[in-house]
Design a protein around this motif. Structure first.
Motif, PDB file in Angstrom:
ATOM      1  N   ALA A 154       3.520   7.134  -8.840  1.00 58.58           N
ATOM      2  CA  ALA A 154       4.877   7.684  -9.014  1.00 58.58           C
ATOM      3  C   ALA A 154       5.687   7.513  -7.734  1.00 58.58           C
ATOM      4  CB  ALA A 154       4.786   9.165  -9.400  1.00 58.58           C
ATOM      5  N   MET A 155       5.079   7.784  -6.594  1.00 55.23           N
ATOM      6  CA  MET A 155       5.815   7.640  -5.329  1.00 55.23           C
ATOM      7  C   MET A 155       6.114   6.171  -5.044  1.00 55.23           C
ATOM      8  SD  MET A 155       3.901  10.516  -2.998  1.00 55.23           S
ATOM      9  CE  MET A 155       4.696  10.043  -1.464  1.00 55.23           C
ATOM     10  N   ALA A 156       5.150   5.290  -5.319  1.00 52.46           N
ATOM     11  CA  ALA A 156       5.385   3.854  -5.083  1.00 52.46           C
ATOM     12  C   ALA A 156       6.555   3.375  -5.925  1.00 52.46           C
ATOM     13  CB  ALA A 156       4.121   3.059  -5.392  1.00 52.46           C
ATOM     14  N   GLU A 157       6.645   3.884  -7.161  1.00 51.09           N
ATOM     15  CA  GLU A 157       7.762   3.455  -8.019  1.00 51.09           C
ATOM     16  C   GLU A 157       9.108   3.901  -7.435  1.00 51.09           C
ATOM     17  OE1 GLU A 157       6.676   4.569 -12.032  1.00 51.09           O
ATOM     18  OE2 GLU A 157       4.992   3.145 -11.964  1.00 51.09           O
ATOM     19  N   GLU A 158       9.109   5.079  -6.805  1.00 52.42           N
ATOM     20  CA  GLU A 158      10.357   5.533  -6.167  1.00 52.42           C
ATOM     21  C   GLU A 158      10.740   4.612  -5.002  1.00 52.42           C
ATOM     22  OE1 GLU A 158       9.692  10.220  -7.397  1.00 52.42           O
ATOM     23  OE2 GLU A 158       9.377   9.634  -5.312  1.00 52.42           O
ATOM     24  N   VAL A 159       9.733   4.172  -4.263  1.00 52.62           N
ATOM     25  CA  VAL A 159      10.006   3.262  -3.143  1.00 52.62           C
ATOM     26  C   VAL A 159      10.482   1.907  -3.682  1.00 52.62           C
ATOM     27  CG1 VAL A 159       9.031   2.078  -1.133  1.00 52.62           C
ATOM     28  CG2 VAL A 159       8.317   4.414  -1.651  1.00 52.62           C
ATOM     29  N   PHE A 160       9.772   1.380  -4.690  1.00 53.32           N
ATOM     30  CA  PHE A 160      10.174   0.087  -5.259  1.00 53.32           C
ATOM     31  C   PHE A 160      11.614   0.158  -5.783  1.00 53.32           C
ATOM     32  CE2 PHE A 160       5.446  -0.695  -6.462  1.00 53.32           C
ATOM     33  CZ  PHE A 160       5.183  -1.142  -5.170  1.00 53.32           C
ATOM     34  N   GLU A 161      11.954   1.292  -6.391  1.00 53.89           N
ATOM     35  CA  GLU A 161      13.292   1.408  -6.983  1.00 53.89           C
ATOM     36  C   GLU A 161      14.390   1.279  -5.929  1.00 53.89           C
ATOM     37  OE1 GLU A 161      13.846   4.936  -9.426  1.00 53.89           O
ATOM     38  OE2 GLU A 161      16.025   4.661  -9.299  1.00 53.89           O
ATOM     39  N   VAL A 162      14.245   1.981  -4.802  1.00 57.50           N
ATOM     40  CA  VAL A 162      15.324   1.908  -3.795  1.00 57.50           C
ATOM     41  C   VAL A 162      15.372   0.515  -3.145  1.00 57.50           C
ATOM     42  CG1 VAL A 162      15.557   4.368  -3.291  1.00 57.50           C
ATOM     43  CG2 VAL A 162      13.903   3.011  -1.977  1.00 57.50           C
ATOM     44  N   VAL A 163      14.212  -0.129  -3.067  1.00 54.60           N
ATOM     45  CA  VAL A 163      14.186  -1.479  -2.483  1.00 54.60           C
ATOM     46  C   VAL A 163      14.778  -2.489  -3.466  1.00 54.60           C
ATOM     47  CG1 VAL A 163      12.639  -3.329  -1.690  1.00 54.60           C
ATOM     48  CG2 VAL A 163      12.294  -0.981  -0.893  1.00 54.60           C
ATOM     49  N   LEU A 164      14.392  -2.381  -4.731  1.00 58.40           N
ATOM     50  CA  LEU A 164      14.893  -3.353  -5.727  1.00 58.40           C
ATOM     51  C   LEU A 164      16.394  -3.168  -5.971  1.00 58.40           C
ATOM     52  CD1 LEU A 164      11.878  -3.287  -8.225  1.00 58.40           C
ATOM     53  CD2 LEU A 164      12.538  -5.168  -6.695  1.00 58.40           C
ATOM     54  N   LYS A 165      16.875  -1.934  -5.855  1.00 57.66           N
ATOM     55  CA  LYS A 165      18.323  -1.684  -6.005  1.00 57.66           C
ATOM     56  C   LYS A 165      19.114  -2.176  -4.799  1.00 57.66           C
ATOM     57  CE  LYS A 165      19.846   2.472  -7.193  1.00 57.66           C
ATOM     58  NZ  LYS A 165      19.706   3.949  -7.261  1.00 57.66           N
ATOM     59  N   GLY A 166      18.412  -2.407  -3.683  1.00 59.66           N
ATOM     60  CA  GLY A 166      19.102  -2.839  -2.470  1.00 59.66           C
ATOM     61  C   GLY A 166      19.577  -1.682  -1.609  1.00 59.66           C
ATOM     62  N   ASP A 167      19.255  -0.447  -2.012  1.00 62.21           N
ATOM     63  CA  ASP A 167      19.643   0.709  -1.183  1.00 62.21           C
ATOM     64  C   ASP A 167      18.887   0.688   0.146  1.00 62.21           C
ATOM     65  OD1 ASP A 167      21.368   1.673  -3.063  1.00 62.21           O
ATOM     66  OD2 ASP A 167      19.983   3.169  -3.881  1.00 62.21           O
ATOM     67  N   VAL A 168      17.643   0.225   0.097  1.00 64.81           N
ATOM     68  CA  VAL A 168      16.818   0.147   1.309  1.00 64.81           C
ATOM     69  C   VAL A 168      16.349  -1.295   1.482  1.00 64.81           C
ATOM     70  CG1 VAL A 168      14.647   0.871   2.392  1.00 64.81           C
ATOM     71  CG2 VAL A 168      16.031   2.552   1.149  1.00 64.81           C
ATOM     72  N   LYS A 169      16.718  -1.881   2.604  1.00 63.36           N
ATOM     73  CA  LYS A 169      16.244  -3.236   2.934  1.00 63.36           C
ATOM     74  C   LYS A 169      15.167  -3.101   4.005  1.00 63.36           C
ATOM     75  CE  LYS A 169      20.261  -5.842   1.551  1.00 63.36           C
ATOM     76  NZ  LYS A 169      21.088  -4.700   1.064  1.00 63.36           N
ATOM     77  N   ILE A 170      14.050  -3.771   3.778  1.00 60.38           N
ATOM     78  CA  ILE A 170      12.925  -3.653   4.713  1.00 60.38           C
ATOM     79  C   ILE A 170      13.074  -4.728   5.774  1.00 60.38           C
ATOM     80  CG2 ILE A 170      10.414  -3.685   4.947  1.00 60.38           C
ATOM     81  CD1 ILE A 170      11.528  -1.341   3.218  1.00 60.38           C
ATOM     82  N   ARG A 171      13.196  -4.285   7.019  1.00 59.04           N
ATOM     83  CA  ARG A 171      13.326  -5.244   8.128  1.00 59.04           C
ATOM     84  C   ARG A 171      11.961  -5.508   8.745  1.00 59.04           C
ATOM     85  NH1 ARG A 171      18.464  -5.589  11.280  1.00 59.04           N
ATOM     86  NH2 ARG A 171      17.025  -6.205  12.941  1.00 59.04           N
ATOM     87  N   VAL A 172      11.523  -6.761   8.663  1.00 59.59           N
ATOM     88  CA  VAL A 172      10.312  -7.165   9.389  1.00 59.59           C
ATOM     89  C   VAL A 172      10.811  -7.842  10.661  1.00 59.59           C
ATOM     90  CG1 VAL A 172       8.187  -8.499   9.344  1.00 59.59           C
ATOM     91  CG2 VAL A 172       9.044  -7.458   7.236  1.00 59.59           C
ATOM     92  N   ASP A 173      10.845  -7.090  11.754  1.00 63.23           N
ATOM     93  CA  ASP A 173      11.425  -7.621  13.002  1.00 63.23           C
ATOM     94  C   ASP A 173      10.383  -8.262  13.907  1.00 63.23           C
ATOM     95  OD1 ASP A 173      13.934  -6.886  12.228  1.00 63.23           O
ATOM     96  OD2 ASP A 173      14.037  -5.076  13.454  1.00 63.23           O
ATOM     97  N   GLN A 174       9.082  -7.998  13.668  1.00 63.28           N
ATOM     98  CA  GLN A 174       8.020  -8.600  14.477  1.00 63.28           C
ATOM     99  C   GLN A 174       6.917  -9.109  13.559  1.00 63.28           C
ATOM    100  OE1 GLN A 174      10.429  -5.919  16.473  1.00 63.28           O
ATOM    101  NE2 GLN A 174       8.916  -5.168  15.064  1.00 63.28           N
ATOM    102  N   ARG A 175       6.504 -10.358  13.802  1.00 57.68           N
ATOM    103  CA  ARG A 175       5.370 -10.958  13.066  1.00 57.68           C
ATOM    104  C   ARG A 175       4.375 -11.487  14.088  1.00 57.68           C
ATOM    105  NH1 ARG A 175      10.004 -12.177  10.577  1.00 57.68           N
ATOM    106  NH2 ARG A 175      10.130 -11.806   8.328  1.00 57.68           N
ATOM    107  N   TYR A 176       3.086 -11.258  13.830  1.00 56.57           N
ATOM    108  CA  TYR A 176       2.030 -11.720  14.746  1.00 56.57           C
ATOM    109  C   TYR A 176       0.895 -12.306  13.913  1.00 56.57           C
ATOM    110  CZ  TYR A 176       4.245  -8.075  17.662  1.00 56.57           C
ATOM    111  OH  TYR A 176       5.126  -7.272  18.342  1.00 56.57           O
ATOM    112  N   PRO A 177       0.219 -13.353  14.427  1.00 57.12           N
ATOM    113  CA  PRO A 177      -1.036 -13.755  13.794  1.00 57.12           C
ATOM    114  C   PRO A 177      -2.035 -12.600  13.901  1.00 57.12           C
ATOM    115  CG  PRO A 177      -0.340 -15.352  15.469  1.00 57.12           C
ATOM    116  CD  PRO A 177       0.537 -14.152  15.621  1.00 57.12           C
ATOM    117  N   LEU A 178      -2.937 -12.495  12.939  1.00 61.35           N
ATOM    118  CA  LEU A 178      -3.934 -11.415  12.965  1.00 61.35           C
ATOM    119  C   LEU A 178      -4.634 -11.323  14.327  1.00 61.35           C
ATOM    120  CD1 LEU A 178      -5.615  -9.270  11.375  1.00 61.35           C
ATOM    121  CD2 LEU A 178      -7.165 -11.122  10.727  1.00 61.35           C
ATOM    122  N   ALA A 179      -4.942 -12.482  14.900  1.00 62.99           N
ATOM    123  CA  ALA A 179      -5.683 -12.513  16.167  1.00 62.99           C
ATOM    124  C   ALA A 179      -4.905 -11.872  17.315  1.00 62.99           C
ATOM    125  CB  ALA A 179      -6.033 -13.961  16.518  1.00 62.99           C
TER     126      ALA A 179
END
Ligand code: NAP
Length: 327
Positions: A280-305
Motif C-alpha cells: 500500500a505504501m509503495a503504491e502511494e510512492v509510485f503514484e506521486v512519481v508517476l503523476k510527476g509530483d515527485v521527480k527522483i533525482r539521481v545526482d551521484q552514480r558509482y560502480p559497485l566497486a
C-alpha cells in the motif's frame, strides 16, 4: 558466486571490501533478486560504523531494484522475471544479487526505470510515512508550515516535492546556499542555510513568531534541542535520523518547559513490517512519481566497486538528492 560489498569489522569507508559471496537458493517466503541498481542511504553509514549493529561479516545496503531470479515456497505475489524494487530491514543490497524476504519486494510499474526505483524506495517510503502518518495531534492541513532538515539530500528532496503536492509550506534547512537553492527549486517554500544562519530565529520570523506544528529532524545531535525551539505548543518533533551523531539522552521535563511538546523516534521498518502495508505504501510512492509530483533525482552514480568513495562523499556532505551503486 556473486560480487558484493562486505564489512568484516566496523569502521571508516576503508572497511568496505569487494568480495565474492555465495548467494544460494531462496528458502520459504524468500526471493532471489538480480540487482540492476542499488540505492545508497545514510543508514548504510550507521551500519558500517557500528552505530547500528548487525552480525558480521555483513553485506551492506537496504534498497535496490532488479529482476526476480528465483522464488521460494509460499511466495505468491512474485514470479521469475518480474521487475521489482525493495527497501529491506536486513542489509545485503550492495551486491549483484541477494536473497531476501519477499514481503519487502514489490513489482515495479513499467514506467519506472531501475535506477529511479533503486533511488526512491527506502527514501520515498520514508517520506510517505513521515508526511502522511507521522503527524502532530492537530494534524496537518494545506497551508501549514513544517520544518524539514537536510532538505537537499535524498530523503529531503523527495520531501520538498511531496510537501508541495500536499499543499504544505516546507521550511527546509541545508548546509550551503547552493543546496538551499536546490531545495527551493524542488518545492521548499523557504530554505535556511543552517551553517550560516540561526534556524530557530528564522523559523520564528517566517511563522510570525508562532513556530511550526512539526519538525522532521534527521540530523540528530547537532539540531535536536534547537528543533524543539521551532515548535509551537503541542508540536511534534519527529527525530528520524542521526547524520551528525546520536541524540543525547534528555529529560522529558524539557518538553513541558517548551510547551507540552511531543517527540517520536520512528523507523520505516515498523511501518513496512507486513506485505500489505509495504504494498500500500509503495503504491502511494509510485503514484506521486508517476503523476510527476515527485521527480527522483539521481545526482551521484558509482560502480559497485566504488562504494567506499560513495560513503566518503555522503559523509562529507558533498551529495545532493539520491546516490546509486551500479553492479
Ligand atoms: N528513520 C527512518 O525511517 C529513516 C529512513 C530513511 C532515512 N533516514 C534518515 O534520513 C536522513 C537522510 O538520509 P539520506 O540517505 O537521504 O541522506 P542525505 O540526506 O542525502 O545525506 C545526509 C545529509 O545530512 C546532512 N548532515 C547534517 N549534518 C551532517 C553531518 N555531521 N555529517 C553528514 N551529514 C550531515 C547533510 O546535508 P547538509 O549539508 O545540507 O546539512 C547530508 O547531505 C539520515 O539521517 C537517515 O538516517 C531515516
Amino acid at each position: 558466486m556473486t560480487k558484493a560489498i562486505r564489512i568484516q569489522r566496523y569502521g571508516g569507508p576503508e572497511v568496505l571490501e569487494l568480495v565474492d559471496v555465495d548467494v544460494g537458493e531462496p528458502g520459504p517466503g524468500e526471493v532471489r533478486v538480480r540487482h540492476k541498481a542499488c540505492g545508497i542511504n545514510f543508514i548504510d553509514v550507521y551500519q558500517r560504523t557500528g552505530l547500528y549493529q548487525n552480525p558480521l561479516p555483513l553485506v551492506l545496503g537496504g534498497e535496490a531494484a532488479g529482476v526476480v531470479e528465483a522464488v521460494g515456497a509460499g511466495v505468491t505475489h512474485l514470479a521469475v522475471g518480474d521487475r521489482v524494487a525493495y527497501a529491506a530491514p536486513r542489509p545485503g543490497s550492495y551486491s549483484e544479487a541477494r536473497l531476501l524476504a519477499a514481503l519487502h519486494v514489490v513489482k515495479l510499474p513499467d514506467a519506472i526505470d531501475f535506477e529511479t526505483a533503486a533511488a526512491m524506495m527506502l527514501k520515498g517510503l520514508t517520506v510517505d510515512y513521515l508526511l502522511r502518518r507521522t503527524l502532530p495531534v492537530e494534524g496537518l492541513a494545506p497551508g501549514d508550515c513544517i520544518v524539514f532538515h537536510a532538505a537537499a539530500g535524498g530523503v529531503g528532496l523527495i520531501a520538498c516535492q511531496w510537501a508541495r503536492a500536499l499543499g504544505l509550506n516546507l521550511i527546509g534547512t541545508a548546509g550551503s546556499d547552493e543546496k538551499c537553492e536546490l531545495a527551493k527549486a524542488n518545492g521548499a517554500t523557504h530554505c535556511i542555510n543552517y551553517n550560516r544562519e540561526d534556524f530557530v530565529a528564522r523559523v520564528r520570523e517566517i511563522t510570525d513568531g508562532k513556530g511550526v506544528k512539526v519538525v522532521y529532524d534527521s540530523v540528530g545531535k547537532d539540531t535536536f534541542e534547537r528543533s524543539l525551539d521551532c515548535l509551537r505548543p503541542f508540536g511534534l518533533l519527529a527525530s528520524f535520523g542521526n547524520s551528525s551523531g546520536a541524540v543525547a539522552p534528555f529529560s522529558p521535563g524539557i518538553l513541558a518547559a517548551k510547551g507540552s511538546l511531543y517527540v517520536t523516534r520512528p523507523t520505516l521498518f515498523t511501518h513496512t513490517s507486513s506485505r500489505e502495508r509495504t504494498q500500500a505504501m509503495a503504491e502511494e510512492v509510485f503514484e506521486v512519481v508517476l503523476k510527476g509530483d515527485v521527480k527522483i533525482r539521481v545526482d551521484q552514480r558509482y560502480p559497485l566497486a566504488d562504494a567506499a568513495q560513495a560513503h566518503r562523499d555522503l559523509e562529507a556532505r558533498k551529495t545532493t538528492g539520491s546516490s546509486v551503486l551500479l553492479p
